[in-house]
Design a protein around this motif. Sequence first.
Motif, PDB file in Angstrom:
ATOM      1  N   TYR A  29      -6.664   6.197  -6.979  1.00 54.20           N
ATOM      2  CA  TYR A  29      -5.656   5.726  -6.088  1.00 54.20           C
ATOM      3  C   TYR A  29      -6.613   4.880  -5.047  1.00 54.20           C
ATOM      4  O   TYR A  29      -6.178   4.447  -4.236  1.00 54.20           O
ATOM      5  CB  TYR A  29      -5.212   7.119  -5.207  1.00 54.20           C
ATOM      6  N   ILE A  83      10.170  -0.252  -9.914  1.00 55.22           N
ATOM      7  CA  ILE A  83       8.636   0.527  -9.696  1.00 55.22           C
ATOM      8  C   ILE A  83       7.938  -0.579  -9.105  1.00 55.22           C
ATOM      9  O   ILE A  83       6.818  -0.087  -8.246  1.00 55.22           O
ATOM     10  CB  ILE A  83       8.115   1.082 -10.955  1.00 55.22           C
ATOM     11  N   ALA A 143       8.146  -3.228  -7.343  1.00 55.27           N
ATOM     12  CA  ALA A 143       8.323  -3.349  -5.850  1.00 55.27           C
ATOM     13  C   ALA A 143       7.934  -2.170  -4.985  1.00 55.27           C
ATOM     14  O   ALA A 143       7.611  -2.687  -3.901  1.00 55.27           O
ATOM     15  CB  ALA A 143       9.898  -3.729  -5.672  1.00 55.27           C
ATOM     16  N   THR A 144       7.950  -1.247  -5.240  1.00 45.22           N
ATOM     17  CA  THR A 144       7.667   0.148  -4.352  1.00 45.22           C
ATOM     18  C   THR A 144       6.539   0.815  -4.605  1.00 45.22           C
ATOM     19  O   THR A 144       6.152   1.523  -3.719  1.00 45.22           O
ATOM     20  CB  THR A 144       9.076   1.199  -4.590  1.00 45.22           C
ATOM     21  N   GLY A 145       5.972   0.724  -5.704  1.00 44.09           N
ATOM     22  CA  GLY A 145       4.779   1.547  -6.188  1.00 44.09           C
ATOM     23  C   GLY A 145       3.661   1.176  -5.254  1.00 44.09           C
ATOM     24  O   GLY A 145       3.435  -0.156  -4.974  1.00 44.09           O
ATOM     25  N   ARG A 146       2.946   1.862  -4.787  1.00 40.11           N
ATOM     26  CA  ARG A 146       1.657   1.546  -3.987  1.00 40.11           C
ATOM     27  C   ARG A 146       0.462   1.479  -4.945  1.00 40.11           C
ATOM     28  O   ARG A 146      -0.554   1.097  -4.519  1.00 40.11           O
ATOM     29  CB  ARG A 146       1.596   2.654  -2.665  1.00 40.11           C
ATOM     30  N   LEU A 147       0.467   2.055  -6.199  1.00 36.84           N
ATOM     31  CA  LEU A 147      -0.609   2.038  -6.930  1.00 36.84           C
ATOM     32  C   LEU A 147      -0.409   0.640  -8.000  1.00 36.84           C
ATOM     33  O   LEU A 147      -0.010   0.735  -8.893  1.00 36.84           O
ATOM     34  CB  LEU A 147      -0.503   3.305  -7.935  1.00 36.84           C
TER      35      LEU A 147
END
Lengths: 144, 173
Positions: free
Chosen positions: A52, A102, A104-108
Amino acid sequence: MIAPETTNCQEGLSVLIFSSEGVKMAVGTEQIVGITDLEQAIEIQTQLMNVYGTPFTHEGGTKNGMVLLVKDDRAASGIVVDRLDEIAFVTIDTIQLIPPLIEATGRLKIIRGAFIKNDEMIFLADLTLLENKQHPEVNNAPVT
Amino acid sequence: MASETGNNKSALIFDELKKHGRAARIIDVEEEKVKLVIFSFSGEFYAFYGSDIKEILPMVNIFFVPGTPDFILGLINLRGDIESVIDVNYFLSLPACQRTQCGRIAIAEKGGIRSGIILESVTDVADVPVSSIKPSSSMLDSTTKEFVTGETMFKGKNVTVLAIGQILERIRG
Protein backbone atom coordinates in the motif's frame (compact mmCIF):
# COMPACT_ATOMS: atom_id res chain seq x y z
CA MET A 1 2.76 -30.62 -34.47
CA ILE A 2 3.38 -27.07 -33.26
CA ALA A 3 6.06 -25.22 -35.15
CA PRO A 4 8.78 -23.82 -32.86
CA GLU A 5 8.19 -20.29 -34.14
CA THR A 6 4.52 -20.55 -33.10
CA THR A 7 5.62 -21.31 -29.56
CA ASN A 8 8.10 -18.45 -29.60
CA CYS A 9 5.40 -16.03 -30.71
CA GLN A 10 3.38 -16.71 -27.59
CA GLU A 11 4.11 -13.52 -25.71
CA GLY A 12 3.93 -13.47 -21.98
CA LEU A 13 5.42 -12.37 -18.75
CA SER A 14 7.49 -14.11 -16.14
CA VAL A 15 5.98 -13.19 -12.78
CA LEU A 16 6.73 -13.70 -9.14
CA ILE A 17 3.54 -14.62 -7.31
CA PHE A 18 3.34 -13.62 -3.65
CA SER A 19 0.79 -13.13 -0.90
CA SER A 20 0.31 -9.92 0.97
CA GLU A 21 -2.29 -9.41 3.68
CA GLY A 22 -4.39 -12.28 2.39
CA VAL A 23 -4.32 -11.15 -1.24
CA LYS A 24 -2.45 -12.97 -3.99
CA MET A 25 -0.43 -10.67 -6.21
CA ALA A 26 2.15 -11.00 -8.94
CA VAL A 27 4.88 -8.77 -10.23
CA GLY A 28 6.97 -9.03 -13.37
CA THR A 29 10.31 -10.56 -12.41
CA GLU A 30 12.10 -7.80 -14.35
CA GLN A 31 11.00 -5.35 -11.63
CA ILE A 32 12.67 -7.30 -8.84
CA VAL A 33 16.37 -6.77 -8.26
CA GLY A 34 16.60 -9.02 -5.25
CA ILE A 35 14.78 -10.94 -2.55
CA THR A 36 15.74 -11.07 1.07
CA ASP A 37 14.10 -11.96 4.33
CA LEU A 38 12.76 -9.28 6.60
CA GLU A 39 15.38 -9.70 9.30
CA GLN A 40 18.23 -9.10 6.86
CA ALA A 41 16.43 -6.17 5.23
CA ILE A 42 16.09 -4.53 8.65
CA GLU A 43 19.80 -5.09 9.32
CA ILE A 44 20.90 -3.44 6.10
CA GLN A 45 18.43 -0.58 6.73
CA THR A 46 16.56 -0.90 3.47
CA GLN A 47 13.71 1.56 3.10
CA LEU A 48 10.72 -0.71 3.69
CA MET A 49 7.05 -0.37 2.87
CA ASN A 50 4.09 -2.63 2.26
CA VAL A 51 2.18 -2.95 -1.03
CA TYR A 52 0.00 0.00 0.00
CA GLY A 53 3.08 2.25 0.15
CA THR A 54 2.78 2.55 3.90
CA PRO A 55 6.19 2.58 5.59
CA PHE A 56 7.01 -0.60 7.41
CA THR A 57 8.34 -0.23 10.92
CA HIS A 58 9.35 -3.30 12.83
CA GLU A 59 8.86 -1.94 16.36
CA GLY A 60 9.67 -5.15 18.15
CA GLY A 61 7.11 -7.20 16.25
CA THR A 62 7.61 -10.37 14.30
CA LYS A 63 10.35 -10.50 11.71
CA ASN A 64 8.51 -13.04 9.57
CA GLY A 65 7.98 -12.12 5.97
CA MET A 66 9.96 -11.57 2.83
CA VAL A 67 11.18 -8.43 1.16
CA LEU A 68 11.13 -7.79 -2.58
CA LEU A 69 13.84 -5.34 -3.56
CA VAL A 70 12.52 -3.06 -6.26
CA LYS A 71 14.73 -0.65 -8.13
CA ASP A 72 13.31 2.83 -8.48
CA ASP A 73 14.88 6.10 -9.62
CA ARG A 74 16.64 6.77 -6.34
CA ALA A 75 17.55 3.51 -4.72
CA ALA A 76 16.34 0.01 -4.13
CA SER A 77 13.36 -0.03 -1.82
CA GLY A 78 11.95 -3.06 -0.10
CA ILE A 79 8.37 -4.23 -0.35
CA VAL A 80 7.39 -6.38 2.62
CA VAL A 81 5.17 -9.33 1.71
CA ASP A 82 3.88 -12.23 3.77
CA ARG A 83 4.99 -15.09 1.57
CA LEU A 84 6.54 -15.86 -1.81
CA ASP A 85 4.55 -18.48 -3.69
CA GLU A 86 6.11 -19.23 -7.05
CA ILE A 87 7.57 -17.93 -10.27
CA ALA A 88 5.23 -18.53 -13.19
CA PHE A 89 4.92 -17.60 -16.82
CA VAL A 90 1.63 -16.01 -17.82
CA THR A 91 0.67 -15.47 -21.43
CA ILE A 92 -0.61 -12.06 -22.44
CA ASP A 93 -4.01 -13.42 -23.43
CA THR A 94 -4.64 -14.59 -19.86
CA ILE A 95 -3.93 -11.17 -18.35
CA GLN A 96 -6.98 -8.93 -18.16
CA LEU A 97 -7.25 -5.28 -17.35
CA ILE A 98 -8.91 -4.34 -14.10
CA PRO A 99 -12.65 -3.60 -14.73
CA PRO A 100 -13.37 0.14 -15.09
CA LEU A 101 -15.27 0.47 -11.81
CA ILE A 102 -12.32 -0.94 -9.88
CA GLU A 103 -9.90 1.25 -11.78
CA ALA A 104 -12.03 4.33 -11.11
CA THR A 105 -12.42 3.75 -7.38
CA GLY A 106 -9.35 1.77 -6.35
CA ARG A 107 -6.76 3.57 -4.29
CA LEU A 108 -4.14 0.91 -4.88
CA LYS A 109 -2.86 2.20 -8.19
CA ILE A 110 -0.17 -0.46 -8.47
CA ILE A 111 -2.81 -3.03 -9.46
CA ARG A 112 -2.89 -2.89 -13.25
CA GLY A 113 -4.49 -6.18 -14.16
CA ALA A 114 -5.39 -9.64 -13.01
CA PHE A 115 -5.26 -13.21 -14.17
CA ILE A 116 -6.76 -16.46 -13.02
CA LYS A 117 -4.54 -19.34 -12.04
CA ASN A 118 -5.91 -22.55 -10.58
CA ASP A 119 -9.27 -20.83 -9.97
CA GLU A 120 -7.57 -18.11 -7.96
CA MET A 121 -7.59 -14.42 -8.84
CA ILE A 122 -4.09 -13.00 -8.90
CA PHE A 123 -3.58 -9.24 -9.14
CA LEU A 124 -0.79 -8.11 -11.40
CA ALA A 125 1.05 -5.23 -9.79
CA ASP A 126 3.46 -2.66 -11.10
CA LEU A 127 5.61 -2.05 -8.04
CA THR A 128 7.46 0.81 -9.72
CA LEU A 129 4.27 2.87 -9.26
CA LEU A 130 4.40 2.46 -5.52
CA GLU A 131 4.67 5.77 -3.74
CA ASN A 132 6.20 5.87 -0.32
CA LYS A 133 3.68 7.52 1.98
CA GLN A 134 6.30 8.27 4.61
CA HIS A 135 6.33 11.75 6.05
CA PRO A 136 9.70 13.53 5.58
CA GLU A 137 10.53 13.30 9.26
CA VAL A 138 9.72 9.58 9.28
CA ASN A 139 11.77 9.13 6.11
CA ASN A 140 14.94 10.01 7.93
CA ALA A 141 14.20 7.88 10.95
CA PRO A 142 16.10 4.62 11.11
CA VAL A 143 14.11 1.44 10.78
CA THR A 144 13.83 0.04 14.26
CA MET B 1 -90.27 -12.89 -40.36
CA ALA B 2 -89.18 -15.05 -37.45
CA SER B 3 -86.28 -16.23 -39.46
CA GLU B 4 -85.30 -12.64 -40.32
CA THR B 5 -85.38 -11.66 -36.63
CA GLY B 6 -83.28 -14.75 -35.84
CA ASN B 7 -80.80 -13.79 -38.54
CA ASN B 8 -80.64 -10.23 -37.25
CA LYS B 9 -80.10 -11.43 -33.70
CA SER B 10 -77.30 -13.69 -34.81
CA ALA B 11 -75.75 -10.88 -36.79
CA LEU B 12 -75.98 -8.60 -33.78
CA ILE B 13 -74.37 -11.22 -31.57
CA PHE B 14 -71.59 -11.76 -34.13
CA ASP B 15 -71.05 -8.01 -34.37
CA GLU B 16 -70.80 -7.77 -30.60
CA LEU B 17 -68.38 -10.68 -30.45
CA LYS B 18 -66.24 -9.12 -33.17
CA LYS B 19 -66.19 -5.81 -31.31
CA HIS B 20 -65.16 -7.55 -28.08
CA GLY B 21 -62.53 -9.57 -29.86
CA ARG B 22 -61.13 -6.53 -31.59
CA ALA B 23 -61.14 -4.57 -28.36
CA ALA B 24 -59.32 -7.36 -26.58
CA ARG B 25 -56.75 -7.59 -29.35
CA ILE B 26 -56.29 -3.82 -29.37
CA ILE B 27 -55.62 -3.83 -25.64
CA ASP B 28 -53.04 -6.60 -26.01
CA VAL B 29 -51.18 -4.73 -28.72
CA GLU B 30 -51.29 -1.34 -27.07
CA GLU B 31 -50.34 -2.46 -23.58
CA GLU B 32 -46.58 -2.02 -23.81
CA LYS B 33 -44.75 -4.18 -21.32
CA VAL B 34 -41.31 -4.09 -19.85
CA LYS B 35 -39.31 -6.89 -18.26
CA LEU B 36 -38.26 -6.37 -14.66
CA VAL B 37 -35.81 -8.41 -12.59
CA ILE B 38 -37.43 -8.22 -9.17
CA PHE B 39 -35.43 -8.90 -6.05
CA SER B 40 -36.01 -8.44 -2.37
CA PHE B 41 -34.02 -6.99 0.45
CA SER B 42 -35.22 -6.91 4.05
CA GLY B 43 -38.78 -7.64 2.95
CA GLU B 44 -38.87 -4.78 0.45
CA PHE B 45 -39.00 -5.35 -3.31
CA TYR B 46 -36.69 -3.68 -5.81
CA ALA B 47 -36.22 -4.17 -9.54
CA PHE B 48 -33.88 -3.52 -12.42
CA TYR B 49 -35.02 -3.28 -16.01
CA GLY B 50 -34.46 -6.69 -17.59
CA SER B 51 -32.80 -5.06 -20.61
CA ASP B 52 -29.98 -3.88 -18.32
CA ILE B 53 -29.35 -7.33 -16.85
CA LYS B 54 -27.33 -9.68 -19.04
CA GLU B 55 -27.43 -12.73 -16.83
CA ILE B 56 -28.04 -13.88 -13.27
CA LEU B 57 -25.45 -16.13 -11.67
CA PRO B 58 -25.50 -18.24 -8.54
CA MET B 59 -23.24 -16.97 -5.77
CA VAL B 60 -19.58 -17.53 -6.56
CA ASN B 61 -16.33 -16.72 -4.81
CA ILE B 62 -15.73 -12.95 -4.79
CA PHE B 63 -12.06 -11.99 -4.62
CA PHE B 64 -11.42 -8.93 -2.46
CA VAL B 65 -9.52 -6.10 -4.15
CA PRO B 66 -7.41 -4.12 -1.69
CA GLY B 67 -7.85 -0.38 -1.60
CA THR B 68 -11.40 -0.25 -2.96
CA PRO B 69 -14.42 1.37 -1.28
CA ASP B 70 -16.89 -0.72 0.72
CA PHE B 71 -19.46 -0.90 -2.08
CA ILE B 72 -16.92 -2.63 -4.33
CA LEU B 73 -17.04 -6.22 -3.16
CA GLY B 74 -14.35 -7.48 -5.48
CA LEU B 75 -13.86 -9.49 -8.62
CA ILE B 76 -15.35 -12.72 -9.88
CA ASN B 77 -14.20 -15.23 -12.45
CA LEU B 78 -16.98 -15.38 -15.03
CA ARG B 79 -16.03 -18.22 -17.35
CA GLY B 80 -12.48 -16.92 -17.56
CA ASP B 81 -13.45 -13.25 -17.74
CA ILE B 82 -13.00 -10.91 -14.81
CA GLU B 83 -16.01 -8.88 -13.65
CA SER B 84 -16.35 -6.45 -10.77
CA VAL B 85 -19.10 -6.95 -8.18
CA ILE B 86 -20.78 -4.08 -6.38
CA ASP B 87 -23.34 -3.68 -3.62
CA VAL B 88 -25.98 -1.13 -4.68
CA ASN B 89 -27.40 -0.97 -1.16
CA TYR B 90 -24.78 1.65 -0.39
CA PHE B 91 -26.48 4.02 -2.85
CA LEU B 92 -29.93 3.34 -1.41
CA SER B 93 -28.92 4.07 2.17
CA LEU B 94 -29.54 0.43 3.05
CA PRO B 95 -27.40 -1.91 5.17
CA ALA B 96 -24.78 -3.90 3.24
CA CYS B 97 -26.09 -6.90 1.36
CA GLN B 98 -25.30 -10.22 3.05
CA ARG B 99 -23.48 -12.86 1.04
CA THR B 100 -25.41 -16.10 1.33
CA GLN B 101 -25.45 -19.32 -0.65
CA CYS B 102 -28.94 -18.46 -1.92
CA GLY B 103 -27.74 -15.05 -3.08
CA ARG B 104 -27.26 -14.17 -6.72
CA ILE B 105 -24.99 -11.99 -8.82
CA ALA B 106 -26.73 -10.09 -11.61
CA ILE B 107 -24.45 -8.98 -14.44
CA ALA B 108 -25.61 -5.50 -15.42
CA GLU B 109 -24.57 -3.42 -18.39
CA LYS B 110 -25.69 0.10 -19.11
CA GLY B 111 -24.08 3.01 -20.91
CA GLY B 112 -21.00 0.96 -21.73
CA ILE B 113 -20.33 0.14 -18.06
CA ARG B 114 -20.59 -3.45 -16.93
CA SER B 115 -20.51 -4.94 -13.46
CA GLY B 116 -21.92 -7.68 -11.31
CA ILE B 117 -24.40 -6.69 -8.60
CA ILE B 118 -24.88 -8.76 -5.49
CA LEU B 119 -28.50 -9.63 -4.67
CA GLU B 120 -29.74 -11.42 -1.58
CA SER B 121 -32.40 -13.21 -3.59
CA VAL B 122 -34.14 -12.86 -6.94
CA THR B 123 -37.91 -12.98 -6.54
CA ASP B 124 -39.07 -13.06 -10.15
CA VAL B 125 -38.46 -11.91 -13.69
CA ALA B 126 -41.76 -10.47 -14.79
CA ASP B 127 -43.33 -8.53 -17.66
CA VAL B 128 -45.22 -5.55 -16.30
CA PRO B 129 -47.17 -2.88 -18.20
CA VAL B 130 -45.06 0.23 -18.72
CA SER B 131 -48.05 2.28 -17.60
CA SER B 132 -47.93 0.58 -14.20
CA ILE B 133 -44.55 2.16 -13.40
CA LYS B 134 -45.29 5.42 -11.64
CA PRO B 135 -42.89 8.14 -10.54
CA SER B 136 -41.28 7.39 -7.22
CA SER B 137 -42.89 8.69 -4.08
CA SER B 138 -41.67 11.81 -2.39
CA MET B 139 -40.93 9.76 0.75
CA LEU B 140 -37.52 8.81 -0.65
CA ASP B 141 -34.61 10.97 0.40
CA SER B 142 -32.92 13.02 -2.30
CA THR B 143 -29.81 10.82 -2.44
CA THR B 144 -31.80 7.63 -2.97
CA LYS B 145 -34.24 9.29 -5.37
CA GLU B 146 -31.41 9.90 -7.83
CA PHE B 147 -31.08 6.15 -8.33
CA VAL B 148 -34.79 5.33 -8.57
CA THR B 149 -36.75 5.55 -11.82
CA GLY B 150 -40.16 4.71 -10.45
CA GLU B 151 -42.41 2.35 -8.55
CA THR B 152 -44.81 -0.37 -9.56
CA MET B 153 -46.90 -3.06 -7.93
CA PHE B 154 -46.10 -6.77 -8.09
CA LYS B 155 -48.31 -9.36 -6.42
CA GLY B 156 -49.81 -6.64 -4.27
CA LYS B 157 -46.44 -5.33 -3.10
CA ASN B 158 -44.69 -2.10 -3.92
CA VAL B 159 -41.58 -2.50 -6.10
CA THR B 160 -38.96 0.25 -6.38
CA VAL B 161 -37.47 0.29 -9.88
CA LEU B 162 -33.80 1.24 -9.79
CA ALA B 163 -31.78 3.14 -12.37
CA ILE B 164 -28.72 0.93 -12.59
CA GLY B 165 -27.18 3.21 -15.22
CA GLN B 166 -27.19 6.10 -12.75
CA ILE B 167 -25.51 3.97 -10.09
CA LEU B 168 -22.81 2.71 -12.46
CA GLU B 169 -22.19 6.23 -13.76
CA ARG B 170 -21.86 7.54 -10.21
CA ILE B 171 -19.27 4.89 -9.34
CA ARG B 172 -17.24 5.48 -12.48
CA GLY B 173 -17.30 9.18 -11.77
